[in-house]
Design a protein around this motif. Structure first.
Motif, PDB file in Angstrom:
ATOM      1  N   PRO A  21       0.845  -1.197   0.000  1.00 10.04           N
ATOM      2  CA  PRO A  21       0.000   0.000   0.000  1.00 10.04           C
ATOM      3  C   PRO A  21       0.873   1.236   0.000  1.00 10.04           C
ATOM      4  O   PRO A  21       1.952   1.248   0.592  1.00 10.04           O
ATOM      5  N   PRO A  22       0.460   2.297  -0.685  1.00 15.74           N
ATOM      6  CA  PRO A  22       1.250   3.540  -0.653  1.00 15.74           C
ATOM      7  C   PRO A  22       1.292   4.090   0.762  1.00 15.74           C
ATOM      8  O   PRO A  22       0.321   3.988   1.518  1.00 15.74           O
ATOM      9  N   LEU A  23       2.410   4.677   1.127  1.00 16.12           N
ATOM     10  CA  LEU A  23       2.647   5.102   2.502  1.00 16.12           C
ATOM     11  C   LEU A  23       3.068   6.558   2.546  1.00 16.12           C
ATOM     12  O   LEU A  23       3.897   6.994   1.742  1.00 16.12           O
ATOM     13  N   ARG A  24       2.492   7.319   3.481  1.00 13.63           N
ATOM     14  CA  ARG A  24       3.012   8.639   3.800  1.00 13.63           C
ATOM     15  C   ARG A  24       3.752   8.546   5.126  1.00 13.63           C
ATOM     16  O   ARG A  24       3.218   8.020   6.106  1.00 13.63           O
ATOM     17  N   VAL A  25       4.973   9.041   5.163  1.00 11.55           N
ATOM     18  CA  VAL A  25       5.740   9.113   6.399  1.00 11.55           C
ATOM     19  C   VAL A  25       5.633  10.528   6.950  1.00 11.55           C
ATOM     20  O   VAL A  25       5.937  11.497   6.247  1.00 11.55           O
ATOM     21  N   ILE A  26       5.182  10.630   8.188  1.00 12.73           N
ATOM     22  CA  ILE A  26       5.096  11.909   8.887  1.00 12.73           C
ATOM     23  C   ILE A  26       6.271  12.003   9.852  1.00 12.73           C
ATOM     24  O   ILE A  26       6.465  11.116  10.691  1.00 12.73           O
ATOM     25  N   VAL A  27       7.069  13.041   9.704  1.00 14.27           N
ATOM     26  CA  VAL A  27       8.227  13.261  10.561  1.00 14.27           C
ATOM     27  C   VAL A  27       7.962  14.492  11.418  1.00 14.27           C
ATOM     28  O   VAL A  27       7.801  15.597  10.897  1.00 14.27           O
ATOM     29  N   LEU A  28       7.910  14.295  12.735  1.00 14.25           N
ATOM     30  CA  LEU A  28       7.697  15.399  13.659  1.00 14.25           C
ATOM     31  C   LEU A  28       9.045  16.035  13.982  1.00 14.25           C
ATOM     32  O   LEU A  28       9.914  15.411  14.581  1.00 14.25           O
ATOM     33  N   ALA A  29       9.231  17.278  13.541  1.00 15.91           N
ATOM     34  CA  ALA A  29      10.525  17.955  13.675  1.00 15.91           C
ATOM     35  C   ALA A  29      10.423  19.250  14.461  1.00 15.91           C
ATOM     36  O   ALA A  29      11.425  19.944  14.628  1.00 15.91           O
ATOM     37  N   GLY A  30       9.239  19.595  14.944  1.00 19.47           N
ATOM     38  CA  GLY A  30       9.082  20.836  15.690  1.00 19.47           C
ATOM     39  C   GLY A  30       9.751  20.774  17.043  1.00 19.47           C
ATOM     40  O   GLY A  30      10.036  19.699  17.571  1.00 19.47           O
ATOM     41  N   ARG A  31      10.024  21.921  17.612  1.00 20.96           N
ATOM     42  CA  ARG A  31      10.629  21.968  18.933  1.00 20.96           C
ATOM     43  C   ARG A  31       9.725  21.284  19.942  1.00 20.96           C
ATOM     44  O   ARG A  31       8.537  21.528  19.984  1.00 20.96           O
ATOM     45  N   GLY A  32      10.301  20.401  20.753  1.00 23.46           N
ATOM     46  CA  GLY A  32       9.520  19.746  21.786  1.00 23.46           C
ATOM     47  C   GLY A  32       8.463  18.818  21.235  1.00 23.46           C
ATOM     48  O   GLY A  32       7.466  18.544  21.878  1.00 23.46           O
ATOM     49  N   GLY A  33       8.667  18.290  19.997  1.00 22.25           N
ATOM     50  CA  GLY A  33       7.703  17.374  19.434  1.00 22.25           C
ATOM     51  C   GLY A  33       6.397  18.048  19.058  1.00 22.25           C
ATOM     52  O   GLY A  33       5.344  17.455  19.121  1.00 22.25           O
ATOM     53  N   GLY A  34       6.444  19.311  18.664  1.00 16.87           N
ATOM     54  CA  GLY A  34       5.238  19.977  18.222  1.00 16.87           C
ATOM     55  C   GLY A  34       4.996  21.302  18.897  1.00 16.87           C
ATOM     56  O   GLY A  34       3.937  21.881  18.774  1.00 16.87           O
ATOM     57  N   ALA A  35       5.968  21.817  19.620  1.00 17.21           N
ATOM     58  CA  ALA A  35       5.793  23.114  20.269  1.00 17.21           C
ATOM     59  C   ALA A  35       5.720  24.208  19.236  1.00 17.21           C
ATOM     60  O   ALA A  35       6.210  24.093  18.130  1.00 17.21           O
ATOM     61  N   GLY A  36       5.108  25.301  19.591  1.00 21.61           N
ATOM     62  CA  GLY A  36       4.965  26.416  18.666  1.00 21.61           C
ATOM     63  C   GLY A  36       6.272  27.137  18.434  1.00 21.61           C
ATOM     64  O   GLY A  36       7.299  26.852  19.045  1.00 21.61           O
ATOM     65  N   ALA A  37       6.210  28.120  17.568  1.00 17.31           N
ATOM     66  CA  ALA A  37       7.430  28.820  17.159  1.00 17.31           C
ATOM     67  C   ALA A  37       8.078  29.590  18.294  1.00 17.31           C
ATOM     68  O   ALA A  37       9.243  29.952  18.223  1.00 17.31           O
ATOM     69  N   GLY A  38       7.324  29.819  19.373  1.00 12.69           N
ATOM     70  CA  GLY A  38       7.899  30.567  20.474  1.00 12.69           C
ATOM     71  C   GLY A  38       8.771  29.744  21.396  1.00 12.69           C
ATOM     72  O   GLY A  38       9.350  30.265  22.345  1.00 12.69           O
ATOM     73  N   GLY A  39       8.880  28.427  21.128  1.00 14.17           N
ATOM     74  CA  GLY A  39       9.662  27.561  21.997  1.00 14.17           C
ATOM     75  C   GLY A  39      11.144  27.871  21.923  1.00 14.17           C
ATOM     76  O   GLY A  39      11.631  28.480  20.982  1.00 14.17           O
ATOM     77  N   SER A  40      11.880  27.433  22.934  1.00 16.36           N
ATOM     78  CA  SER A  40      13.315  27.676  22.985  1.00 16.36           C
ATOM     79  C   SER A  40      14.074  26.465  22.471  1.00 16.36           C
ATOM     80  O   SER A  40      13.602  25.333  22.593  1.00 16.36           O
ATOM     81  N   PRO A  41      15.262  26.684  21.900  1.00 16.69           N
ATOM     82  CA  PRO A  41      16.069  25.549  21.468  1.00 16.69           C
ATOM     83  C   PRO A  41      16.410  24.646  22.643  1.00 16.69           C
ATOM     84  O   PRO A  41      16.590  25.117  23.763  1.00 16.69           O
ATOM     85  N   ASP A  42      16.476  23.344  22.398  1.00 18.42           N
ATOM     86  CA  ASP A  42      16.847  22.460  23.501  1.00 18.42           C
ATOM     87  C   ASP A  42      18.358  22.495  23.696  1.00 18.42           C
ATOM     88  O   ASP A  42      19.086  23.090  22.901  1.00 18.42           O
ATOM     89  N   PRO A  43      18.872  21.880  24.760  1.00 11.65           N
ATOM     90  CA  PRO A  43      20.309  21.985  25.062  1.00 11.65           C
ATOM     91  C   PRO A  43      21.215  21.496  23.944  1.00 11.65           C
ATOM     92  O   PRO A  43      22.265  22.096  23.694  1.00 11.65           O
ATOM     93  N   LEU A  44      20.825  20.427  23.260  1.00  9.30           N
ATOM     94  CA  LEU A  44      21.667  19.910  22.178  1.00  9.30           C
ATOM     95  C   LEU A  44      21.734  20.918  21.034  1.00  9.30           C
ATOM     96  O   LEU A  44      22.803  21.159  20.469  1.00  9.30           O
ATOM     97  N   ALA A  45      20.603  21.517  20.698  1.00 12.41           N
ATOM     98  CA  ALA A  45      20.598  22.532  19.643  1.00 12.41           C
ATOM     99  C   ALA A  45      21.456  23.724  20.035  1.00 12.41           C
ATOM    100  O   ALA A  45      22.224  24.246  19.220  1.00 12.41           O
ATOM    101  N   ARG A  46      21.340  24.160  21.275  1.00 14.50           N
ATOM    102  CA  ARG A  46      22.149  25.299  21.734  1.00 14.50           C
ATOM    103  C   ARG A  46      23.634  24.988  21.646  1.00 14.50           C
ATOM    104  O   ARG A  46      24.436  25.846  21.273  1.00 14.50           O
ATOM    105  N   ARG A  47      24.010  23.770  21.995  1.00 15.46           N
ATOM    106  CA  ARG A  47      25.438  23.410  21.975  1.00 15.46           C
ATOM    107  C   ARG A  47      26.013  23.532  20.569  1.00 15.46           C
ATOM    108  O   ARG A  47      27.194  23.882  20.390  1.00 15.46           O
ATOM    109  N   PHE A  48      25.179  23.257  19.564  1.00 10.00           N
ATOM    110  CA  PHE A  48      25.652  23.323  18.184  1.00 10.00           C
ATOM    111  C   PHE A  48      25.253  24.635  17.506  1.00 10.00           C
ATOM    112  O   PHE A  48      25.416  24.781  16.293  1.00 10.00           O
ATOM    113  N   GLY A  49      24.703  25.574  18.290  1.00  5.46           N
ATOM    114  CA  GLY A  49      24.368  26.880  17.740  1.00  5.46           C
ATOM    115  C   GLY A  49      23.213  26.857  16.768  1.00  5.46           C
ATOM    116  O   GLY A  49      23.180  27.668  15.826  1.00  5.46           O
TER     117      GLY A  49
END
Length: 301
Positions: A21-49
């Motif tokens: 069957p044809p498949l759509r893959v949904i990849v959740l890439a938002g901050r905090g698994g779906g947080a809005g744009a006002g969220g802060s970068p997590d520690p790993l993101a901050r470490r890499f700028g």
């Protein structure tokens, strides 16, 4: 926002050609698994700028590139939908332009919780769905195959890995494993549904990503009696899935993956180092070593 991919004689065989069957893959890439744009970068993101963890470098590529290439290279996948904050759309298109694959890629704005992000990413698609996260860098084609096969016997499936298998790959894993009468398991952040109508099971996760750590949320999803049985380890994993099936009025089944790397999310320094070492290891020693060079055109419009 959709980007169609022109057909090419070098593209992989379609899922229809392979009887899948044809498949759509949904990849959740938002901050905090779906947080809005006002969220802060997590520690790993901050470490890499970086503002978004999915853009953190891993084995020479952005973190999200690994799961996206595994999905894009799979012959059953005809559509990719990525939920992320709108300001990251251009960065994700840059990542996608370097990935071999076929089909259509859709970027949708991440919502404030997981369920709404999944529902938004599923819009316009009537076929089977597979949901995972952008930090699932070690996802293999074999795991996708297992999830697709499980949809022959269930409407919604979720992947788990035995504790021993996870600790064999990641001895420093400090998570709380889910204990059942037949053993302890780790969630693999990998879910599949036979179609959009089966996504009603996802309502259990409304409110955020720390589902299993909030007792009221678990109680609301499975019912208080079933919750007591789970905490008492009185039911097996399969029995727990049967109770969920009755709760949601659809067939829910677990998929047990013996590859413990499938439960590893890249969310801190330890898991980042582990994933990088596995991705850079020679192919025969890499868990579920999946695909080779570009066998299809890039995901670019």
């Amino acid at each position: 926002m959709d980007r169609p991919i022109p057909p090419s004689i070098t593209a992989d065989a379609s899922s229809t050609d392979l009887g899948r069957p044809p498949l759509r893959v949904i990849v959740l890439a938002g901050r905090g698994g779906g947080a809005g744009a006002g969220g802060s970068p997590d520690p790993l993101a901050r470490r890499f700028g970086q503002q978004h963890k999915c853009l953190v470098p891993l084995a020479g590529r952005p973190l999200a590139a690994h799961v996206l290439q595994t999905a894009a290279s799979h012959p059953a996948v005809e559509s990719l939908a990525i939920a992320i904050e709108r300001e990251a759309f251009d960065s994700l298109f840059d990542v996608l332009s370097q990935i071999p694959g076929r089909g259509i890629v859709k970027l949708v704005e991440a919502r404030r919780n997981l369920v709404d992000s999944v529902m938004a990413a599923a819009q316009g698609w009537d076929g089977a769905l597979l949901v995972t996260t952008a930090d699932h860098a070690l996802l293999t084609a074999g795991s996708i195959d297992r999830m697709i096969a499980a949809l022959d016997r269930a409407e919604a499936v979720f992947a788990m890995a035995p504790r021993d298998a996870v600790l064999a790959v990641h001895p420093q894993d400090r998570r709380r494993f889910h204990a059942f009468a037949d053993g302890a398991f780790a969630a693999c952040n990998l879910y599949a549904a036979s179609g959009p109508e089966a996504l009603r099971a996802a309502e259990a996760f409304r409110g955020g990503g720390q589902f299993a750590r909030r007792r009221w949320r678990v109680a609301r999803a499975v019912g208080m009696v079933d919750l007591v049985l789970l905490w008492a380890r009185a039911v097996t994993l399969a029995e727990a899935a049967e109770r969920l099936s009755r709760r949601f009025a659809l067939k829910v089944a677990p998929v047990v993956l013996d590859d413990g790397s499938q439960a590893v999310d890249v969310d801190d320094d330890d898991s980042h180092a582990l994933a990088e070492s596995l991705l850079l290891a020679p192919a025969p020693s890499r868990p579920g070593a999946a695909f080779t060079a570009a066998s299809a055109p890039a995901w670019a419009g």
